[in-house]
Design an enzyme around this catalytic site. Structure first.
Site, mmCIF file in Angstrom:
data_model
loop_
_atom_site.group_PDB
_atom_site.id
_atom_site.type_symbol
_atom_site.label_atom_id
_atom_site.label_comp_id
_atom_site.label_asym_id
_atom_site.label_seq_id
_atom_site.Cartn_x
_atom_site.Cartn_y
_atom_site.Cartn_z
ATOM 1 N N ASN A 1 0.818 -1.199 0.000
ATOM 2 C CA ASN A 1 0.000 0.000 0.000
ATOM 3 C C ASN A 1 0.861 1.263 0.000
ATOM 4 O OD1 ASN A 1 -2.360 1.581 0.117
ATOM 5 N ND2 ASN A 1 -3.347 0.119 1.491
ATOM 6 N N HIS B 1 23.622 0.646 12.312
ATOM 7 C CA HIS B 1 24.740 1.567 12.531
ATOM 8 C C HIS B 1 25.434 1.181 13.826
ATOM 9 C CE1 HIS B 1 23.364 4.246 9.330
ATOM 10 N NE2 HIS B 1 22.152 3.969 9.758
ATOM 11 N N GLY C 1 -0.887 -1.394 8.928
ATOM 12 C CA GLY C 1 -0.459 -0.030 8.664
ATOM 13 C C GLY C 1 0.503 0.494 9.713
ATOM 14 N N THR D 1 11.256 -6.354 16.214
ATOM 15 C CA THR D 1 12.686 -6.271 16.495
ATOM 16 C C THR D 1 13.370 -7.629 16.439
ATOM 17 O OG1 THR D 1 12.316 -6.497 18.866
ATOM 18 C CG2 THR D 1 12.351 -4.249 17.960
ATOM 19 N N ARG E 1 5.234 -8.725 19.923
ATOM 20 C CA ARG E 1 5.252 -10.049 20.550
ATOM 21 C C ARG E 1 4.018 -10.816 20.105
ATOM 22 N NH1 ARG E 1 9.386 -9.331 23.600
ATOM 23 N NH2 ARG E 1 9.645 -7.822 25.228
#
Length: 185
Positions: free
Chosen positions: A84, A114, A141, A164, A179
């Site tokens: 989208n 980084h 979204g 993550t 989670r």
């Protein structure tokens, strides 16, 4: 001696101001502009621009502009997938979407990393880790998927979630960090 592009492709620390890397980034900017400004009334031209930009676009896949990426050539989107508006796929490392993937608006897939240490970061060193999205995944979204993450097949990632670490197949995942909260029924 290893070039910065070779370091980039190997997933090692590299510096992005290398002329060979800058040329690839410039190519992607031109192709993104072509795709993002392609006429809505000419879906063939839009698809051609997308195929020129990305490494692979599966049959019956649809990407709505605007779409943003670093290189494009390291992005593979499987058949029957949908991306989208306002997607950001930073493909310093490969980004792979399986078949039948649904990507909501404002989703970000971010492969760059980084150094945490200030001096190498100040010296503009960076690296990247690939992202893999399994078949039939729905990224709600505003979801963000970080470097090195794999999302298993049939998983749903809720709107605004920040992924993550890897998610298993067949779960609903929410939150920051995302989670699993239940299996997909």
């Amino acid at each position: 001696m290893t070039s910065m592009k070779e370091r980039l492709l190997a997933g090692e620390l590299y510096q992005a101001d290398d002329p060979e890397i800058v040329a690839e980034l410039d190519r992607a900017v031109r192709l993104m502009e072509r795709f993002n400004t392609s006429p809505a009334g000419d879906p063939r031209a839009r698809l051609a621009a997308l195929r020129d930009l990305l490494g692979e676009v599966g049959e019956e896949t649809w990407v709505r502009p605007p779409f943003y990426c670093d290189y494009g050539s390291r992005i593979r989107i499987g058949p029957r997938s949908f991306v989208n508006y306002n997607a950001v796929f930073l493909d310093v490392a490969p980004i792979t979407l399986g078949a039948d993937v649904q990507v909501g608006p404002n989703v970000q897939l971010l492969t760059p990393t980084h150094p945490v240490e200030p001096e190498p970061r100040r010296a503009k060193w960076e690296a990247a880790k690939p992202i893999t999205i399994g078949d039939n995944v729905w990224l709600g979204g505003g979801a963000i998927v970080l470097a090195g993450v794999t999302v298993g097949a049939d998983t749903v990632v809720g709107a605004g979630a920040v992924v993550t670490r890897d998610l298993p197949p067949g779960v609903v995942a929410l939150g920051n960090p995302a989670r699993p909260v239940r299996p997909v029924q």
